[in-house]
Design an enzyme around this catalytic site. Structure first.
Site, PDB file in Angstrom:
ATOM      1  N   GLU A 163      -3.714  -4.632   9.488  1.00  0.00           N
ATOM      2  CA  GLU A 163      -4.228  -5.636   8.544  1.00  0.00           C
ATOM      3  C   GLU A 163      -5.650  -6.100   8.852  1.00  0.00           C
ATOM      4  OE1 GLU A 163      -2.891  -5.953   5.807  1.00  0.00           O
ATOM      5  OE2 GLU A 163      -0.862  -5.184   6.172  1.00  0.00           O
ATOM      6  N   ASP A 180       9.413 -10.481   9.479  1.00  0.00           N
ATOM      7  CA  ASP A 180       9.223 -11.261   8.246  1.00  0.00           C
ATOM      8  C   ASP A 180       9.023 -12.745   8.553  1.00  0.00           C
ATOM      9  OD1 ASP A 180       9.424  -9.075   6.566  1.00  0.00           O
ATOM     10  OD2 ASP A 180      11.599  -9.281   6.334  1.00  0.00           O
ATOM     11  N   GLU A 204       0.790  -1.226   0.000  1.00  0.00           N
ATOM     12  CA  GLU A 204       0.000   0.000   0.000  1.00  0.00           C
ATOM     13  C   GLU A 204       0.824   1.279   0.000  1.00  0.00           C
ATOM     14  OE1 GLU A 204       0.415  -2.286   2.377  1.00  0.00           O
ATOM     15  OE2 GLU A 204       0.360  -1.450   4.398  1.00  0.00           O
ATOM     16  N   HIS A 229      -8.021  -4.060  -1.034  1.00  0.00           N
ATOM     17  CA  HIS A 229      -7.261  -4.151   0.218  1.00  0.00           C
ATOM     18  C   HIS A 229      -6.215  -3.024   0.311  1.00  0.00           C
ATOM     19  CE1 HIS A 229      -5.290  -6.420   3.554  1.00  0.00           C
ATOM     20  NE2 HIS A 229      -4.207  -5.838   3.069  1.00  0.00           N
ATOM     21  N   GLU A 230      -5.409  -2.897  -0.721  1.00  0.00           N
ATOM     22  CA  GLU A 230      -4.343  -1.875  -0.670  1.00  0.00           C
ATOM     23  C   GLU A 230      -4.947  -0.477  -0.619  1.00  0.00           C
ATOM     24  OE1 GLU A 230      -1.847  -3.330   0.189  1.00  0.00           O
ATOM     25  OE2 GLU A 230      -2.242  -5.307  -0.653  1.00  0.00           O
ATOM     26  N   HIS A 245      -5.966   0.451   2.872  1.00  0.00           N
ATOM     27  CA  HIS A 245      -4.831   0.867   3.714  1.00  0.00           C
ATOM     28  C   HIS A 245      -4.616   2.381   3.683  1.00  0.00           C
ATOM     29  CE1 HIS A 245      -2.974  -2.662   5.452  1.00  0.00           C
ATOM     30  NE2 HIS A 245      -2.793  -3.264   4.290  1.00  0.00           N
ATOM     31  N   TYR A 302      -4.495 -10.699  10.065  1.00  0.00           N
ATOM     32  CA  TYR A 302      -5.479 -10.373   9.030  1.00  0.00           C
ATOM     33  C   TYR A 302      -6.851 -10.930   9.395  1.00  0.00           C
ATOM     34  CZ  TYR A 302      -1.608  -9.276   5.792  1.00  0.00           C
ATOM     35  OH  TYR A 302      -0.506  -8.725   5.195  1.00  0.00           O
TER      36      TYR A 302
HETATM   37  N1  BES Z   1       1.126  -4.421   3.774  1.00  0.00           N
HETATM   38  C1  BES Z   1       0.846  -5.716   3.281  1.00  0.00           C
HETATM   39  C2  BES Z   1       2.068  -6.430   2.762  1.00  0.00           C
HETATM   40  C3  BES Z   1       3.161  -6.581   3.797  1.00  0.00           C
HETATM   41  C4  BES Z   1       2.888  -6.970   5.083  1.00  0.00           C
HETATM   42  C5  BES Z   1       4.466  -6.353   3.447  1.00  0.00           C
HETATM   43  C6  BES Z   1       3.905  -7.104   6.021  1.00  0.00           C
HETATM   44  C7  BES Z   1       5.484  -6.481   4.373  1.00  0.00           C
HETATM   45  C8  BES Z   1       5.205  -6.861   5.661  1.00  0.00           C
HETATM   46  C9  BES Z   1      -0.209  -5.682   2.182  1.00  0.00           C
HETATM   47  O1  BES Z   1      -1.202  -4.740   2.395  1.00  0.00           O
HETATM   48  C10 BES Z   1      -0.916  -7.018   2.182  1.00  0.00           C
HETATM   49  O2  BES Z   1      -1.522  -7.332   3.167  1.00  0.00           O
HETATM   50  N2  BES Z   1      -0.836  -7.750   1.080  1.00  0.00           N
HETATM   51  C11 BES Z   1      -1.536  -8.997   0.926  1.00  0.00           C
HETATM   52  C12 BES Z   1      -2.819  -8.718   0.207  1.00  0.00           C
HETATM   53  C13 BES Z   1      -4.003  -9.491   0.636  1.00  0.00           C
HETATM   54  C14 BES Z   1      -4.234  -9.652   2.099  1.00  0.00           C
HETATM   55  C15 BES Z   1      -5.266  -8.994  -0.038  1.00  0.00           C
HETATM   56  C16 BES Z   1      -0.646  -9.924   0.113  1.00  0.00           C
HETATM   57  O3  BES Z   1       0.448  -9.499  -0.272  1.00  0.00           O
HETATM   58  O4  BES Z   1      -1.008 -11.044  -0.127  1.00  0.00           O
HETATM   59 ZN    ZN Z   2      -2.486  -5.319   4.010  1.00  0.00          ZN
END
Ligand code: BES
Ligand code: ZN
Length: 581
Positions: free
Chosen positions: A307, A364, A260, A284-285, A288, A372
């Site tokens: 999340e 990570d 996002e 989703h993004e 955010h 979520y």
């Molecule tokens: N912000 C996250 C991706 C992220 C989280 C990057 C933690 C680094 C550390 C992003 O908004 C996300 O949640 N992406 C999901 C999308 C889905 C839940 C719709 C993904 O990448 O799968």
């Molecule tokens: Zn997210």
């Protein structure tokens, strides 16, 4: 002294950086950025200042008067990186740090194929901004920035910011210089840029999509509904604060589904399925922009505030545009993912809480569906207790109360108590926020399509049934089968429905997991192909885990990783290495 964020050296008694002026020269030959970061405080400050860095080569640190500022770069720690301590003389208004990034910078992926144009991109969440800029890398401290990016003339830079100008005829070296500005204050994890051969198409008055020319048309079709999403989201949370909502389709090496970054969401190319079936990631993004980018988690320990709220908002948007049934199917899939994560974390109950203790834990490595989907269920539980109208009013109040700040779970709870008195006690809020697992009062998604799917159970669907399946329904069906499944069932499914050839990555990866676990070898070449083509961790992780589990396929996992490692983002490399070891 107080260290409030376990993933930063920031000391809350020290001065806070308010503005970053960043100059960076992008060098594809050495895979390094030559940079200068001018940090300003907005007032004269003095004394110790601890910054986060990772593998930065510091060349000089100068004060406002041009005099050298004493500094010490400490020994690096495994998760946090290296503390850079400056000793600021009295009256310091700014410091100027000259440095170079490492070839191994954890935020950066450099793609330099011989047969195509090079590409560079960043991924700073959760704690990788420090591998690009020496900074207080905690969401508690917001910065505004201005950036001057020097890129090869034939390429274009993009930042999650507003373009001021691009100058193609500067004196030195013949690169193009781009000036970017971010007037809204952001947490450092939202600092983002990409450099490559990029073209764009308009999608609406506030949105365009950027992509490499070969995928641009397909991307513009896939994401055409973005303006409708934007309008729906504004109804939910209030006016959009970031001026534009542009999309950037990344190369395959992008490790997430979406990120996002403000004004410029980064998206995996695997979303381009040709049928708009994966656009809930865009919703989703976009969500955010309010939950995460305006109201940010104070640290990774409160990640569910980013999340969980965003999944809740994403599903509201999906419900408004695609209907309640589609929303319920996605929620049902979310519940299944959550239960899988709870099983995976059976021996790590801390990671199944909403508020977590993460000292000594790499964000990570602890990443999962728990924040979520458990977060989503918690908010749904409150919504059901107070009614939709009252909860919608709460969402707007939440955003307007906390906008442009970072909050903890306790801050959230205090506002709920003030706005909706008594509801936390009524729904068991303490257990939801602070106990492992999922409380028994979690709502279960219900819909007619879901019931029809449950009636099919573990038998092979008829052609007529399968014709009406959406990709989400295929996934729900496949994931409900026993793992491993009878070899005869797997054979028949593939023969009748050609699942190994599926081009929808969500369906394909669910199928390949089932196939590998069931010893269905005809799927293995396709697994190898996916591991070699895709960099999204959501797909790589389960495939590597499944291969590594089976004694017969473990060697294949290692062989694939050795072959494809260089194509993966450093964050993905690290995560896969911990799976294989
Ligand atoms: N912000 C996250 C991706 C992220 C989280 C990057 C933690 C680094 C550390 C992003 O908004 C996300 O949640 N992406 C999901 C999308 C889905 C839940 C719709 C993904 O990448 O799968
Ligand atoms: Zn997210």
């Amino acid at each position: 002294m107080a260290r409030l964020d376990p993933h930063s050296y920031n000391d809350s008694s020290q001065p806070e950086v308010a503005h970053l002026d960043w100059h960076a020269v992008v060098d594809f030959a050495t895979h390094r950025l030559a940079c200068e970061a001018r940090l300003t405080f907005g007032r004269p400050v003095s004394g110790a200042l601890d910054l986060d860095t990772r593998e930065l080569e510091i060349e000089s640190v100068l004060g406002s008067d041009g005099e050298p500022v004493p500094y010490q770069l400490h020994e690096a720690e495994a998760i946090l990186g290296a503390r850079l301590r400056l000793e600021l003389p009295a009256g310091t208004e700014a410091v100027r740090i000259r440095y170079r990034t490492s070839r191994e910078a954890s935020a950066l992926k450099w793609l330099t194929p011989l047969d195509a144009k090079p590409f560079l991109f960043s991924q700073c969440q959760a704690i990788h901004a420090r591998s690009v800029v020496p900074i207080q890398d905690t969401p508690r401290i917001r910065i505004r920035y201005r950036a001057e990016l020097t890129v090869p003339k034939e390429l274009r830079g993009l930042m999650a910011a507003a373009l001021v100008r691009r100058d193609e005829s500067p004196g030195d070296g013949g690169g193009a210089v781009e000036v970017w500005e971010m007037p809204q204050p952001i947490p450092p994890y939202l600092f983002a840029f990409a450099v490559g051969e990029l073209a764009s198409r308009e999608l609406g008055p506030r949105s365009r999509v950027w992509a490499e020319p070969a995928v641009l048309e397909r991307a513009a079709w896939e994401f055409a509904e973005v303006d409708q999403m934007l309008t729906t989201a504004e109804g939910l949370f209030g006016a959009y604060d970031w001026d534009r909502f542009d999309l950037l389709v990344m190369p395959q090496a992008f490790p997430y589904g979406g990120m996002e970054n403000p004004r410029l969401t980064f998206l995996t190319p695997t979303l381009i399925a040709g049928d708009r079936s994966l656009v809930s990631v865009v919703a989703h993004e976009l969500a955010h922009s309010w939950t995460g980018n305006l109201v940010s988690n104070a640290s990774a320990e409160h990640f569910w505030l980013n999340e969980g709220f965003t999944v809740f908002a994403e599903r509201r948007i999906v419900e408004a545009i695609y209907g309640a049934d589609v929303c319920a199917l996605q929620a049902a899939l979310g519940r299944r993912d959550l239960d899988d994560a709870l099983r995976r974390f059976e021996k790590l109950p801390e990671l199944t809480k909403l508020e977590t203790r993460l000292e000594g834990i790499d964000p990570d490595e602890s990443f999962s569906e728990v924040p979520y989907e458990k977060g989503y269920l918690f908010l749904r539980t409150i919504e059901e207790a107070v009614g939709r109208d009252a909860f919608s009013a709460f969402l707007k109040r939440y955003v307007s109360t906390f906008r442009f700040s970072a909050i903890t779970t306790a801050d959230f709870a205090a506002l709920v108590e003030e706005a909706l008195p008594g509801v936390l006690a009524k729904v068991g809020g303490e257990e939801w926020m602070h106990a492992p697992g999922v409380p028994a009062n979690a709502p279960a998604p219900r819909s007619q399509r879901l019931e029809a799917l449950e009636r099919i159970g573990a038998r092979v669907p008829t052609e007529a049934e399968a014709r009406t399946f959406t990709p989400t329904e295929w996934q729900l069906y496949l994931e409900a089968l026993p793992h491993p499944a009878e070899r005869a069932l797997v054979d028949e499914l593939d023969r009748r429905f050609q699942l190994t050839r599926s081009t929808n990555y969500e369906v394909l990866v669910s199928w390949l997991q089932l196939a590998v676990e069931s010893g269905y070898d005809p799927a293995l070449p396709r697994v190898e192909e996916v591991l070699g083509r895709v960099g999204r961790m959501k797909y790589l992780k389960p495939l590597y885990v499944t291969l590594a589990k089976g004694p017969a396929t473990r060697a294949l996992a290692t062989r694939c990783y050795n072959r494809f490692r260089d194509a993966y983002h450093p964050i993905a490399q690290q995560v896969i290495e911990s799976i294989l070891n």
